[in-house]
Design a protein around this motif. Structure first.
Motif, PDB file in Angstrom:
ATOM      1  N   UNK A  88      40.229  42.793  41.277  1.00  0.00           N
ATOM      2  CA  UNK A  88      38.933  43.455  40.885  1.00  0.00           C
ATOM      3  C   UNK A  88      37.599  42.857  40.331  1.00  0.00           C
ATOM      4  N   UNK A  89      38.335  41.769  39.943  1.00  0.00           N
ATOM      5  CA  UNK A  89      36.922  41.085  39.101  1.00  0.00           C
ATOM      6  C   UNK A  89      36.334  39.533  39.977  1.00  0.00           C
ATOM      7  N   UNK A  90      37.136  39.301  40.659  1.00  0.00           N
ATOM      8  CA  UNK A  90      36.818  38.473  41.495  1.00  0.00           C
ATOM      9  C   UNK A  90      35.401  38.931  42.036  1.00  0.00           C
ATOM     10  N   UNK A  91      34.268  37.092  41.956  1.00  0.00           N
ATOM     11  CA  UNK A  91      33.498  37.931  43.198  1.00  0.00           C
ATOM     12  C   UNK A  91      33.021  36.518  43.724  1.00  0.00           C
ATOM     13  N   UNK A  92      32.699  36.565  45.430  1.00  0.00           N
ATOM     14  CA  UNK A  92      32.107  35.214  45.334  1.00  0.00           C
ATOM     15  C   UNK A  92      30.729  35.031  45.109  1.00  0.00           C
ATOM     16  N   UNK A  93      30.002  35.808  44.100  1.00  0.00           N
ATOM     17  CA  UNK A  93      28.838  34.983  43.614  1.00  0.00           C
ATOM     18  C   UNK A  93      29.087  34.844  42.560  1.00  0.00           C
ATOM     19  N   UNK A  94      29.839  34.386  42.000  1.00  0.00           N
ATOM     20  CA  UNK A  94      29.946  32.853  40.908  1.00  0.00           C
ATOM     21  C   UNK A  94      30.097  32.190  41.588  1.00  0.00           C
ATOM     22  N   UNK A  95      30.967  32.237  42.598  1.00  0.00           N
ATOM     23  CA  UNK A  95      31.027  31.075  43.089  1.00  0.00           C
ATOM     24  C   UNK A  95      29.965  29.842  43.483  1.00  0.00           C
ATOM     25  N   UNK A  96      28.958  31.009  44.269  1.00  0.00           N
ATOM     26  CA  UNK A  96      28.304  30.552  44.364  1.00  0.00           C
ATOM     27  C   UNK A  96      27.064  30.200  43.262  1.00  0.00           C
ATOM     28  N   UNK A 140      22.667  37.296  48.858  1.00  0.00           N
ATOM     29  CA  UNK A 140      21.672  37.034  49.909  1.00  0.00           C
ATOM     30  C   UNK A 140      20.501  37.307  48.921  1.00  0.00           C
ATOM     31  N   UNK A 141      20.419  37.774  47.463  1.00  0.00           N
ATOM     32  CA  UNK A 141      19.143  37.636  47.045  1.00  0.00           C
ATOM     33  C   UNK A 141      19.056  36.530  46.282  1.00  0.00           C
ATOM     34  N   UNK A 142      19.778  35.615  46.299  1.00  0.00           N
ATOM     35  CA  UNK A 142      20.021  34.202  45.661  1.00  0.00           C
ATOM     36  C   UNK A 142      18.367  33.413  46.133  1.00  0.00           C
TER      37      UNK A 142
END
Length: 293
Positions: free
Chosen positions: A155-163, A283-285
């Motif tokens: 629940x805490x994993x985010x691809x945005x962290x990697x990006x 997509x906002x990055x």
């Protein structure tokens, strides 16, 4: 030189991008676009990246690497496309330390240093953790979800962290991303983006993934539609493909195996909702483009 690096993620590609590009290799070659076979560079690139670490490459390292990778004269190559989904990590260590690809920044910085002065771009296909985690379990020696997750909470994993980590480490390197769930509709665009060619240009294999999801009769109807409407745009084609999937999709091709202990339908739905929100955030990055149907 433009260096296009496709880095997975695991369980999203199975070398389809590379195979799709190779089907068009003769046409691309005439335009200075090189698609080396994976045996020419994957092991070599992994070894060089591991050895380089935080150090600077030798002055001749780039030339030596290109001589090994390319079958043609490097001076004739404008764009080289490399696909290497284990560059960041082997599958079993993808969540080592409870973090997604925790060595990603260092390894990609090493690639950037190796190709310093070239125009590097990174391509990544993402996948909903609700299906990615079960798929990774099947692809690794891990016998339990806990072993693979290494302390991470799905629940805490985010691809945005990697990006975000990649963007911070390589602020001048653009990222092109897409969702694995959308790949059948986007496949032609993904191939063209990787090759750097025009959005409407005809290529071999644009509908390969789509054809695996519908019956042969439906695919025949779709190709008939394309013959009768030769001027239809790529966006219009995707809308028609989506309609065909709604009506003619093969149930067995659309089903995902989600046999995870403790995961009920509500849990899976929440993971997917979080994933959708996360992709929007990505997509906002700055410096990031996310392909969408």
């Amino acid at each position: 030189m433009q260096v296009i690096l496709h880095i997975g993620v695991h369980c999203t590609d199975e070398d389809r991008l590379l195979k799709g590009l190779l089907r068009n290799a003769d046409d691309f070659h005439r335009e200075g676009i090189s698609i080396p076979g994976p045996s020419r560079y994957r092991m070599l690139l992994s070894e060089v990246v591991s050895q380089l670490g935080a150090g600077a490459p030798a002055p001749e390292a780039r030339e030596v690497m290109l001589d090994a990778i390319l079958s043609e004269d490097p001076a004739q190559v404008k764009r080289v496309i490399l696909s290497h989904e284990t560059l960041l990590s082997v599958p079993k260590l993808a969540l080592e330390g409870g973090e997604i690809y925790r060595k990603a920044e260092r390894r990609l910085q090493a690639v950037a240093k190796l190709f310093d002065g070239d125009d590097l771009q990174i391509l990544i296909g993402l996948r909903d953790f609700a299906t990615w985690i079960p798929a990774m379990l099947r692809a690794t020696p891990h016998e339990t979800p806990e072993s693979f997750l290494a302390g991470a909470d799905p629940m805490q994993l985010r691809w945005s962290d990697l990006v975000a980590r990649i963007r911070q480490a390589l602020p001048d390197v653009p990222l092109l991303l897409w969702c694995n769930e959308d790949t059948p509709l986007l496949w032609g665009q993904i191939l063209r983006e990787a090759a750097g060619i025009e959005a409407e240009r005809k290529i071999i294999g644009s509908f390969d993934l789509f054809s695996e999801l519908v019956s042969p009769e439906a695919m025949q109807r779709f190709r008939g539609f394309l013959r009768e409407n030769p001027q239809v745009s790529e966006a219009q084609k995707r809308r028609v493909m989506a309609a065909f999937l709604e009506k003619y999709a093969l149930p067995e091709a659309m089903e995902e195996e989600l046999d995870m202990p403790g995961w009920d339908a509500a849990y899976v739905d929440m993971l997917t909702e979080l994933y959708d929100e996360d992709v929007w955030q990505i997509s906002q990055m700055d410096g990031v483009r996310v392909l969408a149907p």
